[in-house]
Enzyme design. Structure first.
Site, PDB file in Angstrom:
ATOM      1  N   ARG A  46       0.851  -1.209   0.000  1.00 61.02           N
ATOM      2  CA  ARG A  46       0.000   0.000   0.000  1.00 61.02           C
ATOM      3  C   ARG A  46       0.877   1.245   0.000  1.00 61.02           C
ATOM      4  O   ARG A  46       0.616   2.219  -0.694  1.00 61.02           O
ATOM      5  CB  ARG A  46      -0.938  -0.003   1.220  1.00 61.02           C
ATOM      6  CG  ARG A  46      -1.989  -1.106   1.171  1.00 61.02           C
ATOM      7  CD  ARG A  46      -3.061  -0.904   2.226  1.00 61.02           C
ATOM      8  NE  ARG A  46      -2.609  -1.119   3.595  1.00 61.02           N
ATOM      9  CZ  ARG A  46      -2.614  -2.294   4.234  1.00 61.02           C
ATOM     10  NH1 ARG A  46      -3.060  -3.381   3.624  1.00 61.02           N
ATOM     11  NH2 ARG A  46      -2.180  -2.390   5.487  1.00 61.02           N
ATOM     12  N   LYS A 136     -12.627  14.667   4.913  1.00 60.31           N
ATOM     13  CA  LYS A 136     -13.743  14.164   4.108  1.00 60.31           C
ATOM     14  C   LYS A 136     -14.640  13.262   4.955  1.00 60.31           C
ATOM     15  O   LYS A 136     -14.132  12.496   5.793  1.00 60.31           O
ATOM     16  CB  LYS A 136     -13.177  13.374   2.929  1.00 60.31           C
ATOM     17  CG  LYS A 136     -14.223  12.548   2.197  1.00 60.31           C
ATOM     18  CD  LYS A 136     -13.610  11.657   1.146  1.00 60.31           C
ATOM     19  CE  LYS A 136     -14.128  10.244   1.331  1.00 60.31           C
ATOM     20  NZ  LYS A 136     -13.749   9.344   0.226  1.00 60.31           N
ATOM     21  N   GLU A 177     -19.520  15.096   1.669  1.00 59.39           N
ATOM     22  CA  GLU A 177     -19.708  14.190   0.533  1.00 59.39           C
ATOM     23  C   GLU A 177     -21.003  13.396   0.663  1.00 59.39           C
ATOM     24  O   GLU A 177     -21.020  12.313   1.256  1.00 59.39           O
ATOM     25  CB  GLU A 177     -18.516  13.220   0.410  1.00 59.39           C
ATOM     26  CG  GLU A 177     -18.647  12.287  -0.790  1.00 59.39           C
ATOM     27  CD  GLU A 177     -17.483  11.319  -0.960  1.00 59.39           C
ATOM     28  OE1 GLU A 177     -16.519  11.394  -0.169  1.00 59.39           O
ATOM     29  OE2 GLU A 177     -17.554  10.483  -1.866  1.00 59.39           O
ATOM     30  N   LYS A 219     -18.567  17.555  -2.188  1.00 66.45           N
ATOM     31  CA  LYS A 219     -18.135  16.445  -3.056  1.00 66.45           C
ATOM     32  C   LYS A 219     -19.340  15.563  -3.360  1.00 66.45           C
ATOM     33  O   LYS A 219     -19.670  14.657  -2.589  1.00 66.45           O
ATOM     34  CB  LYS A 219     -17.029  15.632  -2.359  1.00 66.45           C
ATOM     35  CG  LYS A 219     -16.608  14.395  -3.134  1.00 66.45           C
ATOM     36  CD  LYS A 219     -15.296  13.833  -2.643  1.00 66.45           C
ATOM     37  CE  LYS A 219     -14.979  12.527  -3.345  1.00 66.45           C
ATOM     38  NZ  LYS A 219     -13.591  12.102  -3.166  1.00 66.45           N
TER      39      LYS A 219
HETATM   40  P1  13P Z   1     -14.480   7.506  -6.615  1.00 62.21           P
HETATM   41  O1  13P Z   1     -14.052   8.685  -7.487  1.00 62.21           O
HETATM   42  O2  13P Z   1     -13.798   6.232  -6.962  1.00 62.21           O
HETATM   43  O3  13P Z   1     -15.969   7.424  -6.494  1.00 62.21           O
HETATM   44  O4  13P Z   1     -13.919   7.813  -5.159  1.00 62.21           O
HETATM   45  C1  13P Z   1     -14.086   9.059  -4.633  1.00 62.21           C
HETATM   46  C2  13P Z   1     -14.281   8.947  -3.176  1.00 62.21           C
HETATM   47  O5  13P Z   1     -13.529   9.514  -2.417  1.00 62.21           O
HETATM   48  C3  13P Z   1     -15.419   8.151  -2.673  1.00 62.21           C
HETATM   49  O6  13P Z   1     -15.611   8.406  -1.328  1.00 62.21           O
END
Ligand code: 13P
Length: 340
Positions: A46, A136, A177, A219
């Site tokens: 990772r 986030k 988000e 987001k």
């Molecule tokens: P994806 O662009 O693969 O949807 O991932 C963005 C993300 O941070 C999802 O929480």
């Protein structure tokens, strides 16, 4: 709360031509990504993978910030340098995923509520000390004939706002988000309605909980046809519906909207962003915070082998460059073929 710093950070994250790399896959998700290239998900693999992405030469021209997972923000590169420092030295802003995942919503079959508020004030203080300047929190909503329920929309909005307020108190920019999932055979009109309802509740909750919108980023999902729908909206239809939805629902005080890719192909995610920016100017910056749509080609080129690190870096840089072009509506599909 230092609103001047918060809004300066939010604006830097959506600076022209730049977007965010979401590299905050949880342990389960990164294992799935590594399974797809038959690579074992060990701590050192990772690390090697993320170090490869973060050290792609010239990447800071296209990437303003990187969202990290708890393990990564503490990790060092092969030479002992903290990964966070590798980013900071290039002027890339480190961020951190702080939610603890979407868990089944009690008494509501098929729905989730995102957890992680308990102890969040203390975790944010620690992450700030480790270099995180933004965070986030992801909530998810499924679409069916009956879902999402008003209750699911309400509890997730409440949690997103509590998270955002705690972030701002700690001088960390909250990326909120709310992801309406595009699995299912729903129409783009249904996606428009559900996304509107989710955003309506979210901005109400942020307002009630005193969150300063100029120190946040949104987001969201794009407004798409369900992935299983027999009729798929065109790129132009997606751009028009998404922009119409956000113009109605997102206050202009928000500095930027940084879309997630949500399972779209990398080329389509770029084309959609490009088409939306062609419809501008908009009240906010329209940018990207892609996970899969930025990483898929790099992952495939790398295949878990150190001999392929340069190929992985090139693939990532190329994808980032195309999304950078989409920020100004200057992406064209023939750029896909050009060498990076
Ligand atoms: P994806 O662009 O693969 O949807 O991932 C963005 C993300 O941070 C999802 O929480």
């Amino acid at each position: 709360m230092d609103i001047a710093t918060l809004s300066a950070t939010a604006e830097a994250l959506v600076a022209p031509g730049k977007g965010i790399l979401a590299a905050d896959e949880s342990s389960g998700t990164i294992k799935k990504r590594f399974d797809s290239i038959s690579t074992e998900s060990t701590e050192s693999n990772r690390r090697d993978y993320r170090e490869m992405l973060f050290t792609a030469k010239g990447i800071a021209e296209y990437i303003s910030g990187v969202i990290l997972f708890d393990e990564t923000i503490r990790q060092t590169a092969a030479d002992g340098t903290l990964l966070v420092k590798l980013l900071e030295d290039q002027g890339i802003i480190p961020g951190i995923k702080v939610d603890l995942g979407a868990k089944p919503l009690a008494l509501s079959e098929g729905e989730t509520v995102t957890e992680g508020l308990d102890g969040l004030r203390e975790r944010l203080a620690e992450y700030r000390g480790l270099g995180a300047r933004f965070a986030k929190w992801r909530a998810t909503y499924s679409i069916s004939d009956a879902l999402p329920s008003a209750d699911c929309i309400d509890v997730n909005a409440h949690a997103l706002a509590r998270y955002a307020a705690l972030c701002q108190e700690a001088d960390i920019v909250p990326i909120v988000e709310p992801e309406v999932l595009m699995d299912g055979d729903h129409t783009i009109e249904r996606s428009f309605q559900v996304t509107s309802d989710v955003l309506d509740a979210l901005y109400e909750a942020l307002y009630v909980q005193r969150v300063r919108l100029d120190g946040t980023l949104l987001k969201p999902n794009m407004v798409l046809s369900g992935y299983g729908a027999s009729q798929q909206a065109t790129v132009e239809e997606v751009a028009e519906a998404t922009v119409r939805c956000f113009r109605a629902m997102v206050p202009s005080a928000v500095p930027g909207i940084v879309f997630l890719s949500g399972g779209q192909s990398d080329e389509l995610a770029t084309a959609h962003l490009n088409a939306m920016n062609k419809l501008g100017p908009h009240p906010w910056q329209l940018s990207f915070s892609y996970g899969r749509a930025l990483q898929a080609p790099a992952l495939k080129a790398w295949k878990g082998e150190s001999a392929n690190v340069d190929a992985g870096r090139d693939a990532f840089l190329h994808r980032a460059k195309l999304n950078s072009a989409a920020r100004s509506g200057s992406y064209t599909p023939d750029m896909e073929k050009a060498a990076s």
